[in-house]
Design a protein around this motif. Sequence first.
Motif, PDB file in Angstrom:
ATOM      1  N   PHE A 166       0.671  -1.090  -0.141  1.00  0.00           N
ATOM      2  CA  PHE A 166      -0.062  -0.077   0.135  1.00  0.00           C
ATOM      3  C   PHE A 166       0.838   1.357   0.107  1.00  0.00           C
ATOM      4  CE2 PHE A 166      -3.893  -2.386   1.260  1.00  0.00           C
ATOM      5  CZ  PHE A 166      -4.877  -1.784   0.352  1.00  0.00           C
ATOM      6  N   SER A 167       1.983   1.236   0.813  1.00  0.00           N
ATOM      7  CA  SER A 167       2.900   2.420   0.867  1.00  0.00           C
ATOM      8  C   SER A 167       3.379   2.727  -0.476  1.00  0.00           C
ATOM      9  CB  SER A 167       4.013   2.193   1.984  1.00  0.00           C
ATOM     10  OG  SER A 167       3.427   1.715   2.923  1.00  0.00           O
ATOM     11  N   VAL A 168       4.030   1.920  -1.186  1.00  0.00           N
ATOM     12  CA  VAL A 168       4.885   2.286  -2.595  1.00  0.00           C
ATOM     13  C   VAL A 168       3.759   2.402  -3.489  1.00  0.00           C
ATOM     14  CG1 VAL A 168       6.979   1.298  -2.027  1.00  0.00           C
ATOM     15  CG2 VAL A 168       5.112  -0.405  -2.732  1.00  0.00           C
ATOM     16  N   THR A 169       2.574   1.709  -3.623  1.00  0.00           N
ATOM     17  CA  THR A 169       1.611   2.120  -4.592  1.00  0.00           C
ATOM     18  C   THR A 169       0.765   3.380  -4.488  1.00  0.00           C
ATOM     19  OG1 THR A 169       0.954  -0.491  -4.380  1.00  0.00           O
ATOM     20  CG2 THR A 169      -0.755   1.126  -5.509  1.00  0.00           C
ATOM     21  N   ALA A 170       0.568   3.772  -3.047  1.00  0.00           N
ATOM     22  CA  ALA A 170       0.156   5.126  -3.100  1.00  0.00           C
ATOM     23  C   ALA A 170       0.980   6.013  -3.473  1.00  0.00           C
ATOM     24  CB  ALA A 170      -0.286   5.455  -1.627  1.00  0.00           C
ATOM     25  N   ALA A 195      -4.131   1.017 -10.448  1.00  0.00           N
ATOM     26  CA  ALA A 195      -3.787   1.282  -9.070  1.00  0.00           C
ATOM     27  C   ALA A 195      -4.875   1.494  -8.039  1.00  0.00           C
ATOM     28  CB  ALA A 195      -2.665   2.014  -8.821  1.00  0.00           C
ATOM     29  N   ARG A 196      -5.800   2.301  -8.784  1.00  0.00           N
ATOM     30  CA  ARG A 196      -7.005   2.759  -7.851  1.00  0.00           C
ATOM     31  C   ARG A 196      -7.908   1.564  -7.816  1.00  0.00           C
ATOM     32  NH1 ARG A 196      -9.192   5.559 -11.751  1.00  0.00           N
ATOM     33  NH2 ARG A 196      -7.993   7.569 -11.239  1.00  0.00           N
ATOM     34  N   ALA A 197      -8.037   0.622  -8.731  1.00  0.00           N
ATOM     35  CA  ALA A 197      -8.815  -0.546  -8.465  1.00  0.00           C
ATOM     36  C   ALA A 197      -8.265  -1.322  -7.541  1.00  0.00           C
ATOM     37  CB  ALA A 197      -8.824  -1.180  -9.759  1.00  0.00           C
ATOM     38  N   TRP A 198      -6.818  -1.834  -7.321  1.00  0.00           N
ATOM     39  CA  TRP A 198      -6.219  -2.590  -6.497  1.00  0.00           C
ATOM     40  C   TRP A 198      -6.312  -1.999  -4.996  1.00  0.00           C
ATOM     41  CZ3 TRP A 198      -2.249  -1.939  -2.863  1.00  0.00           C
ATOM     42  CH2 TRP A 198      -1.920  -3.294  -2.520  1.00  0.00           C
ATOM     43  N   MET A 199      -5.937  -0.631  -5.059  1.00  0.00           N
ATOM     44  CA  MET A 199      -6.171   0.011  -3.403  1.00  0.00           C
ATOM     45  C   MET A 199      -7.720  -0.201  -2.923  1.00  0.00           C
ATOM     46  SD  MET A 199      -3.423   3.344  -3.393  1.00  0.00           S
ATOM     47  CE  MET A 199      -4.118   4.007  -5.119  1.00  0.00           C
ATOM     48  N   THR A 200      -8.656  -0.204  -4.011  1.00  0.00           N
ATOM     49  CA  THR A 200     -10.177  -0.077  -3.496  1.00  0.00           C
ATOM     50  C   THR A 200     -10.625  -1.615  -3.259  1.00  0.00           C
ATOM     51  OG1 THR A 200     -10.649   1.684  -5.039  1.00  0.00           O
ATOM     52  CG2 THR A 200     -12.464   0.271  -4.168  1.00  0.00           C
ATOM     53  N   CYS A 220      -5.176   9.913  -6.196  1.00  0.00           N
ATOM     54  CA  CYS A 220      -5.594   9.515  -7.276  1.00  0.00           C
ATOM     55  C   CYS A 220      -7.181   9.689  -7.586  1.00  0.00           C
ATOM     56  CB  CYS A 220      -5.290   8.103  -7.823  1.00  0.00           C
ATOM     57  SG  CYS A 220      -6.153   6.959  -6.980  1.00  0.00           S
ATOM     58  N   LYS A 221      -7.683  10.600  -6.634  1.00  0.00           N
ATOM     59  CA  LYS A 221      -9.302  10.835  -7.219  1.00  0.00           C
ATOM     60  C   LYS A 221     -10.012   9.687  -6.919  1.00  0.00           C
ATOM     61  CE  LYS A 221      -8.409  15.245  -9.116  1.00  0.00           C
ATOM     62  NZ  LYS A 221      -7.077  15.371  -9.008  1.00  0.00           N
ATOM     63  N   GLY A 222      -9.947   8.802  -5.902  1.00  0.00           N
ATOM     64  CA  GLY A 222     -10.784   7.473  -5.814  1.00  0.00           C
ATOM     65  C   GLY A 222     -12.192   7.833  -5.447  1.00  0.00           C
ATOM     66  N   ASP A 223     -13.042   6.907  -5.283  1.00  0.00           N
ATOM     67  CA  ASP A 223     -14.382   7.120  -5.029  1.00  0.00           C
ATOM     68  C   ASP A 223     -14.542   7.930  -3.537  1.00  0.00           C
ATOM     69  OD1 ASP A 223     -17.567   6.393  -5.397  1.00  0.00           O
ATOM     70  OD2 ASP A 223     -16.883   5.637  -3.455  1.00  0.00           O
ATOM     71  N   THR A 224     -15.323   9.010  -3.675  1.00  0.00           N
ATOM     72  CA  THR A 224     -15.223   9.835  -2.243  1.00  0.00           C
ATOM     73  C   THR A 224     -16.000   9.001  -1.405  1.00  0.00           C
ATOM     74  OG1 THR A 224     -17.283  10.888  -3.104  1.00  0.00           O
ATOM     75  CG2 THR A 224     -15.206  11.820  -3.385  1.00  0.00           C
ATOM     76  N   LEU A 264      -6.121  11.294   7.784  1.00  0.00           N
ATOM     77  CA  LEU A 264      -7.395  11.381   7.850  1.00  0.00           C
ATOM     78  C   LEU A 264      -7.789  13.095   7.475  1.00  0.00           C
ATOM     79  CD1 LEU A 264      -8.135   9.570  11.215  1.00  0.00           C
ATOM     80  CD2 LEU A 264      -9.170   9.111   9.148  1.00  0.00           C
ATOM     81  N   ASN A 265      -7.012  13.849   7.887  1.00  0.00           N
ATOM     82  CA  ASN A 265      -7.175  15.277   7.368  1.00  0.00           C
ATOM     83  C   ASN A 265      -6.771  15.590   5.949  1.00  0.00           C
ATOM     84  OD1 ASN A 265      -5.547  17.952   7.156  1.00  0.00           O
ATOM     85  ND2 ASN A 265      -6.930  18.260   8.461  1.00  0.00           N
ATOM     86  N   GLN A 266      -5.939  14.831   5.468  1.00  0.00           N
ATOM     87  CA  GLN A 266      -5.413  15.149   4.012  1.00  0.00           C
ATOM     88  C   GLN A 266      -6.606  14.552   3.166  1.00  0.00           C
ATOM     89  OE1 GLN A 266      -2.656  17.272   3.104  1.00  0.00           O
ATOM     90  NE2 GLN A 266      -3.280  17.681   4.902  1.00  0.00           N
ATOM     91  N   SER A 267      -7.160  13.505   3.631  1.00  0.00           N
ATOM     92  CA  SER A 267      -8.442  13.106   2.858  1.00  0.00           C
ATOM     93  C   SER A 267      -9.565  13.812   2.897  1.00  0.00           C
ATOM     94  CB  SER A 267      -8.539  11.364   3.303  1.00  0.00           C
ATOM     95  OG  SER A 267      -8.824  11.284   4.454  1.00  0.00           O
ATOM     96  N   GLY A 268      -9.557  14.825   3.769  1.00  0.00           N
ATOM     97  CA  GLY A 268     -10.724  15.644   3.822  1.00  0.00           C
ATOM     98  C   GLY A 268     -11.823  14.929   4.735  1.00  0.00           C
ATOM     99  N   GLN A 269     -11.405  13.885   5.535  1.00  0.00           N
ATOM    100  CA  GLN A 269     -12.308  13.376   6.570  1.00  0.00           C
ATOM    101  C   GLN A 269     -12.303  13.595   8.024  1.00  0.00           C
ATOM    102  OE1 GLN A 269     -14.598  11.189   4.802  1.00  0.00           O
ATOM    103  NE2 GLN A 269     -13.459  12.172   2.940  1.00  0.00           N
ATOM    104  N   LEU A 270     -11.370  14.736   8.303  1.00  0.00           N
ATOM    105  CA  LEU A 270     -11.287  14.992   9.544  1.00  0.00           C
ATOM    106  C   LEU A 270     -10.563  16.180   9.652  1.00  0.00           C
ATOM    107  CD1 LEU A 270     -11.792  13.735  12.697  1.00  0.00           C
ATOM    108  CD2 LEU A 270      -9.217  13.228  12.469  1.00  0.00           C
ATOM    109  N   ALA A 271     -11.231  17.268  10.177  1.00  0.00           N
ATOM    110  CA  ALA A 271     -10.708  18.683  10.283  1.00  0.00           C
ATOM    111  C   ALA A 271     -10.147  18.703  11.573  1.00  0.00           C
ATOM    112  CB  ALA A 271     -12.018  19.622  10.516  1.00  0.00           C
TER     113      ALA A 271
END
Length: 342
Positions: A166-170, A195-200, A220-224, A264-271
Amino acid sequence: MKKYLILFGLLSLLAFGWKASDDRDAAVESAIKKSLPLLERGSHLFLKNAQALVNCHSCHNQGLGLVTFAMAKEKGYQVNDTIYAEAMDSTRHQWITNGDTRALMEDDDPVATLITGDYDLWGLAANHFAGDKLTDILARNIMHMQTADGSWFSPGKRPPMEYFSFSVTALAVKNMQVYLPGVLRPEVEQRVARARAWMTQTTPRANEERVFQLLGLTWCKGDTAFIAKQARKLLSEQRSDGGWAQLDSLPTDAYASGQALYALNQSGQLAVTDEAFQKGIGFLLRGQEKDGSWHVKTRSFPFVPFVDSGFPHEKDQFISAAGSNWATMALLLAAKNPEQEP
């Protein structure tokens, strides 16, 4: 009379809240001003001492360090210009002085290029380095190492930084999009989609995997909706002390906690104002050592030459430096612009 008492109580609560907020802001600023000089010194001494042993730089001191330095500079904190330039220069020239550029071009280089190269490119991107021929070659090389299932294979066996796909893929997904030229955009988009499909579709087990799944899908703008779902799972791993652990069987530490807050913050899920984020900041503030570091215990078997960077915690200094970078990155997210000393 009752109305006045209620009003007085509300005003008291507001005043107390403001004071508590001011105290927390001051504590965060103080913690950053203690950790930054230590991280700078560790970066410099690692590079200095590595010359006699392995002539390289590191993911834990320079890779993550450059991300921390970039965030600090953007937030208004002072970063030593000489040490910053040294870290940038060592990263840009690593692949000339210690690697075979022709081997990179022919994809005939060690597979270890993946993790080091990915952290290097992330550090450069965080500092808005526009790129050059070498970053182009390195990014192409990394792109060609994608496996059939859409992921990248982590070559190292030193958890947590050099272990998980996961680390190197991201990081590969992020770096390809930043540093590969427009002429390769169709291929990049196709590889990113795989890669997006694999990470999902792949289930993360460890904290490092959950963190980089979130970061990778964000980059990579995955499904929100899926990102939000995975963020809730990562958030549910927060323990009563406010921290996260690398594994379920391990205690909470600054490495896992800092990176969880960052993702969590950078993904926009935790202020940063959310209770869970502030609880995590409290954990980091309580765990910082007087010298400005955070002690994280290693769980890797040593098989590379040990380079003493002068960072605290002796044989735990590599992971402690990485953990201190992640912790400082999380604190910087929560920090206001610092009060400049006269």
